[in-house]
Scaffold this motif. Sequence first.
Motif, PDB file in Angstrom:
ATOM      1  N   GLY A  85       1.442   4.775 -38.950  1.00  0.00           N
ATOM      2  CA  GLY A  85       0.143   4.106 -39.133  1.00  0.00           C
ATOM      3  C   GLY A  85       0.177   2.728 -38.500  1.00  0.00           C
ATOM      4  O   GLY A  85       1.259   2.151 -38.298  1.00  0.00           O
ATOM      5  N   SER A  86      -1.019   2.185 -38.183  1.00  0.00           N
ATOM      6  CA  SER A  86      -1.012   0.810 -37.645  1.00  0.00           C
ATOM      7  C   SER A  86      -0.535  -0.155 -38.697  1.00  0.00           C
ATOM      8  O   SER A  86      -0.088  -1.252 -38.378  1.00  0.00           O
ATOM      9  N   MET A  87      -0.631   0.243 -39.970  1.00  0.00           N
ATOM     10  CA  MET A  87      -0.140  -0.644 -41.029  1.00  0.00           C
ATOM     11  C   MET A  87       1.347  -0.930 -40.803  1.00  0.00           C
ATOM     12  O   MET A  87       1.795  -2.060 -40.947  1.00  0.00           O
ATOM     13  N   ILE A  90       1.729  -3.314 -37.763  1.00  0.00           N
ATOM     14  CA  ILE A  90       1.354  -4.694 -38.119  1.00  0.00           C
ATOM     15  C   ILE A  90       2.460  -5.325 -38.973  1.00  0.00           C
ATOM     16  O   ILE A  90       2.865  -6.471 -38.760  1.00  0.00           O
ATOM     17  N   TYR A 111      -9.317  -7.601 -40.849  1.00  0.00           N
ATOM     18  CA  TYR A 111      -8.623  -6.643 -41.720  1.00  0.00           C
ATOM     19  C   TYR A 111      -7.664  -7.370 -42.674  1.00  0.00           C
ATOM     20  O   TYR A 111      -6.756  -8.088 -42.244  1.00  0.00           O
ATOM     21  N   VAL A 154      -9.381  -8.071 -34.684  1.00  0.00           N
ATOM     22  CA  VAL A 154      -9.737  -6.655 -34.836  1.00  0.00           C
ATOM     23  C   VAL A 154     -10.996  -6.425 -34.014  1.00  0.00           C
ATOM     24  O   VAL A 154     -11.999  -7.112 -34.192  1.00  0.00           O
ATOM     25  N   ASN A 158     -13.512  -4.650 -38.588  1.00  0.00           N
ATOM     26  CA  ASN A 158     -13.664  -4.034 -39.902  1.00  0.00           C
ATOM     27  C   ASN A 158     -13.662  -5.188 -40.903  1.00  0.00           C
ATOM     28  O   ASN A 158     -12.685  -5.933 -40.928  1.00  0.00           O
ATOM     29  N   ASP A 185      -6.191  -5.363 -32.571  1.00  0.00           N
ATOM     30  CA  ASP A 185      -6.181  -4.127 -33.352  1.00  0.00           C
ATOM     31  C   ASP A 185      -7.469  -3.362 -33.039  1.00  0.00           C
ATOM     32  O   ASP A 185      -8.564  -3.782 -33.402  1.00  0.00           O
ATOM     33  N   ALA A 187      -8.398  -0.189 -33.969  1.00  0.00           N
ATOM     34  CA  ALA A 187      -8.391   1.045 -34.783  1.00  0.00           C
ATOM     35  C   ALA A 187      -9.651   1.897 -34.574  1.00  0.00           C
ATOM     36  O   ALA A 187      -9.608   3.117 -34.706  1.00  0.00           O
ATOM     37  N   TYR A 188     -10.778   1.238 -34.245  1.00  0.00           N
ATOM     38  CA  TYR A 188     -12.055   1.974 -34.142  1.00  0.00           C
ATOM     39  C   TYR A 188     -12.554   2.102 -32.703  1.00  0.00           C
ATOM     40  O   TYR A 188     -13.696   2.494 -32.481  1.00  0.00           O
ATOM     41  N   THR A 214      -4.933   3.811 -33.452  1.00  0.00           N
ATOM     42  CA  THR A 214      -4.454   4.688 -34.531  1.00  0.00           C
ATOM     43  C   THR A 214      -4.981   6.111 -34.369  1.00  0.00           C
ATOM     44  O   THR A 214      -6.029   6.331 -33.741  1.00  0.00           O
ATOM     45  N   SER A 216      -5.602   7.636 -37.176  1.00  0.00           N
ATOM     46  CA  SER A 216      -6.189   7.815 -38.513  1.00  0.00           C
ATOM     47  C   SER A 216      -7.704   7.920 -38.500  1.00  0.00           C
ATOM     48  O   SER A 216      -8.290   8.322 -39.491  1.00  0.00           O
ATOM     49  N   LYS A 217      -8.345   7.502 -37.429  1.00  0.00           N
ATOM     50  CA  LYS A 217      -9.807   7.412 -37.461  1.00  0.00           C
ATOM     51  C   LYS A 217     -10.427   8.600 -36.713  1.00  0.00           C
ATOM     52  O   LYS A 217     -10.521   9.667 -37.252  1.00  0.00           O
ATOM     53  N   ARG A 225      -0.268   9.688 -41.097  1.00  0.00           N
ATOM     54  CA  ARG A 225       0.294   8.348 -40.912  1.00  0.00           C
ATOM     55  C   ARG A 225       0.942   8.190 -39.531  1.00  0.00           C
ATOM     56  O   ARG A 225       2.162   8.150 -39.394  1.00  0.00           O
ATOM     57  N   ALA A 227       0.269   6.044 -35.684  1.00  0.00           N
ATOM     58  CA  ALA A 227      -0.509   5.156 -34.820  1.00  0.00           C
ATOM     59  C   ALA A 227       0.359   4.781 -33.633  1.00  0.00           C
ATOM     60  O   ALA A 227       1.552   5.074 -33.612  1.00  0.00           O
TER      61      ALA A 227
HETATM   62  C1  LIG Z   1      -8.779  -2.587 -38.598  1.00  0.00           C
HETATM   63  C2  LIG Z   1      -7.803  -1.632 -39.174  1.00  0.00           C
HETATM   64  N1  LIG Z   1      -6.538  -1.646 -38.734  1.00  0.00           N
HETATM   65  C3  LIG Z   1      -5.624  -0.791 -39.214  1.00  0.00           C
HETATM   66  C4  LIG Z   1      -5.949   0.120 -40.199  1.00  0.00           C
HETATM   67  C5  LIG Z   1      -4.874   1.005 -40.753  1.00  0.00           C
HETATM   68  O1  LIG Z   1      -4.786   2.132 -40.010  1.00  0.00           O
HETATM   69  P1  LIG Z   1      -3.592   3.174 -40.147  1.00  0.00           P
HETATM   70  O2  LIG Z   1      -4.109   4.309 -40.938  1.00  0.00           O
HETATM   71  O3  LIG Z   1      -3.256   3.522 -38.732  1.00  0.00           O
HETATM   72  O4  LIG Z   1      -2.441   2.480 -40.838  1.00  0.00           O
HETATM   73  C6  LIG Z   1      -7.250   0.185 -40.688  1.00  0.00           C
HETATM   74  C7  LIG Z   1      -7.608   1.169 -41.732  1.00  0.00           C
HETATM   75  O5  LIG Z   1      -8.670   1.255 -42.260  1.00  0.00           O
HETATM   76  C8  LIG Z   1      -8.210  -0.723 -40.168  1.00  0.00           C
HETATM   77  O6  LIG Z   1      -9.462  -0.732 -40.603  1.00  0.00           O
END
Ligand SMILES: Cc1ncc(COP(=O)(O)O)c(C=O)c1O
Length: 365
Positions: A85-87, A90, A111, A154, A158, A185, A187-188, A214, A216-217, A225, A227
């Motif tokens: 995941g990007s989490m 990061i 974020y 971001v 978000n 970042d 993600a979207y 990621t 995830s979206k 999990r 990214a």
């Molecule tokens: C801006 C942003 N970065 C990262 C993430 C986390 O993504 P991942 O599921 O890849 O950990 C989210 C999840 O909502 C997000 O909104």
Amino acid sequence: MLKPHKHLLEVAPYQRADLSGPPGKELIQLAQNESSKPPCTAALKAYRKACHDIQLYPETHFQDLQIAIAEVHGLDADQIHCGSGSMELISVLTQAYLGPAYSAVTSEYSYMFFRTCAQIADASVKIAPETDLAVDVDALLNAVQDNTRIVFVVNPGNPTGSYIQKAELVQLRDALPDNVLLIVDEAYAEYVSEAEYEPVFNLVKRGNVVVLRTFSKIYGLAGQRIAWGCFPPEVVEMFRRIQIPGNIPGSALAMAQAAVRDQVYVRKLRIESAKLRASFSLSLAEVGVETCPSQTNFVLVRFTDSAEVKSARIALYQEGIIVRPMEDYGLPHCLRISLGTEPQMQFVADTLKRWKGESRKQEVQ
Ligand SMILES: Cc1ncc(COP(=O)(O)O)c(C=O)c1O
């Protein structure tokens, strides 16, 4: 008694969105910006195949996935690195580049998890104000100090859903000192339908820039999990030193590889999401509920004040619709609503229409 580092006692435990609903109602969960669509057929097939190898440790170098991502995005495979995941990406970046003597800069509504990671690294965070719910590059630059080591943006944002153009990110990178890492970042990014939005991967070759994406979206793999990011070589090298090896399951690697190769499906989902986003925003506008323009799979809905938010949220909750309140982000007059299926969004719009009608009646009485 055994005690952790003192600064860690200040870190609040991670709070998942409250996903509970009223008894007996089918839940419509629109609080976590997940995809309402399944992954592509090839990814589901890859999952079933990967299950045969579940007794084995996963690959630690995921070369096939690097190659697939590089081919699809026109990048070099050795610029690509993946994480759980990007989490995780990061978290590792903040571990590597922040510490007690350092600060990070991010914008007002970015974020939240980034701030948590900086806090875990015992670094301070400077918050730059946004302008009209969009990242303000000048404000970010004003917040940079001698001890700043990361600027985190971001894009699209978000919870705002707004985006800034590549030229602004170039201007930001040009004006930052060399010892500051710019994390973008995205993600979207796959949801963006505006033609003027351009990828910024080529900034990575200038150094001191990383771009995160990621699965995830839009790819619908949040539960797997996984990214990836585009990184300068020294950052990839850093990941190899401190990331836990083999922490991405083989099923996630296989699904991601199949998913990234199916850009026809990604394009289809982008077009469908843009249509749904527009029709949902229009339905709300027709009943006098304002939404912020969004390029993502969620919409930030603006109410007059927090009392109105509370009342709207109760009306949605009573129908089993779970959305995300925004007090934590400093937007107590807003709710963030992820895009679900078309019938779900119609139901949300109808519920808000009824709620608005009831509120008007009460005002008159
Ligand atoms: C801006 C942003 N970065 C990262 C993430 C986390 O993504 P991942 O599921 O890849 O950990 C989210 C999840 O909502 C997000 O909104």
